[in-house]
Scaffold this motif. Structure first.
Motif, PDB file in Angstrom:
ATOM      1  N   LEU A 286       0.851  -1.187   0.000  1.00  0.00           N
ATOM      2  CA  LEU A 286       0.000   0.000   0.000  1.00  0.00           C
ATOM      3  C   LEU A 286       0.883   1.232   0.000  1.00  0.00           C
ATOM      4  N   SER A 287       0.353   2.333  -0.501  1.00  0.00           N
ATOM      5  CA  SER A 287       1.045   3.612  -0.361  1.00  0.00           C
ATOM      6  C   SER A 287       0.578   4.259   0.936  1.00  0.00           C
ATOM      7  N   GLU A 288       1.287   5.279   1.369  1.00  0.00           N
ATOM      8  CA  GLU A 288       0.842   6.011   2.550  1.00  0.00           C
ATOM      9  C   GLU A 288      -0.510   6.663   2.284  1.00  0.00           C
ATOM     10  N   GLU A 289      -0.797   6.915   1.017  1.00  0.00           N
ATOM     11  CA  GLU A 289      -2.060   7.556   0.645  1.00  0.00           C
ATOM     12  C   GLU A 289      -3.244   6.596   0.769  1.00  0.00           C
ATOM     13  N   THR A 290      -3.042   5.318   0.457  1.00  0.00           N
ATOM     14  CA  THR A 290      -4.138   4.343   0.552  1.00  0.00           C
ATOM     15  C   THR A 290      -4.176   3.650   1.906  1.00  0.00           C
ATOM     16  N   PHE A 291      -3.092   3.730   2.660  1.00  0.00           N
ATOM     17  CA  PHE A 291      -3.016   3.041   3.950  1.00  0.00           C
ATOM     18  C   PHE A 291      -4.059   3.530   4.944  1.00  0.00           C
TER      19      PHE A 291
END
Length: 154
Positions: free
Chosen positions: A142-147
């Protein structure tokens, strides 16, 4: 266990010597629910370092020998990025990591977007080298944006 990019936990390991602190991720590390890794440091790169981008494709193409990771000056650092990706995978396996949160847009860690290799700030859909390798090994990335949307499920 969750593995997170070191820069998201506040370590100053990004190419320019900065971090990308995310307070929620830092909290997970402090609570012992997450461990940190920086594929670029694990690969032998220094901080600060020259910016690098994938030229000729994305991380999957680098793993397949069809693209390279090149610094802005033109130096080929593909082997260091590959070394860091495999070191991160090994750490993930040893620690029984089930989820990885990586810094978006990075040539190592981008999990959906990376810079296009022209050093002009343009992004394309694709994985960084480490993200691609982890995904090939059935580890959720996951990216920090989707996490943040997954945080409530922990």
């Amino acid at each position: 266990m969750i593995l997170v990019s070191s820069c998201l936990a506040g370590l100053k390991v990004r190419y320019n010597g900065s971090h990308s602190l995310d307070q929620e991720i830092k909290k997970l590390v402090e609570e012992g629910k997450a461990i940190i890794a920086c594929p670029e440091i694990l690969g032998g790169l220094q901080t600060p370092r020259e910016p690098a981008e994938i030229v000729g494709g994305d991380g999957d193409d680098v793993l397949d020998g069809k693209a390279k990771v090149i610094e802005k000056s033109g130096k080929d650092v593909t082997e260091l990025y590959m070394k860091g990706a495999y070191a991160t995978l090994e750490k993930a396996k040893i620690m029984n990591v089930t989820k990885v949160v990586l810094k978006e847009n990075s040539p190592s860690c981008g999990s959906s977007m990376i810079y296009n290799g022209e050093f002009k700030g343009h992004k394309i859909v694709g994985n960084g080298v480490t993200a691609a390798l982890l995904k090939r090994n059935n580890i959720q990335v996951l990216s920090e944006e989707t996490f943040i949307t997954h945080l409530s499920k922990l």
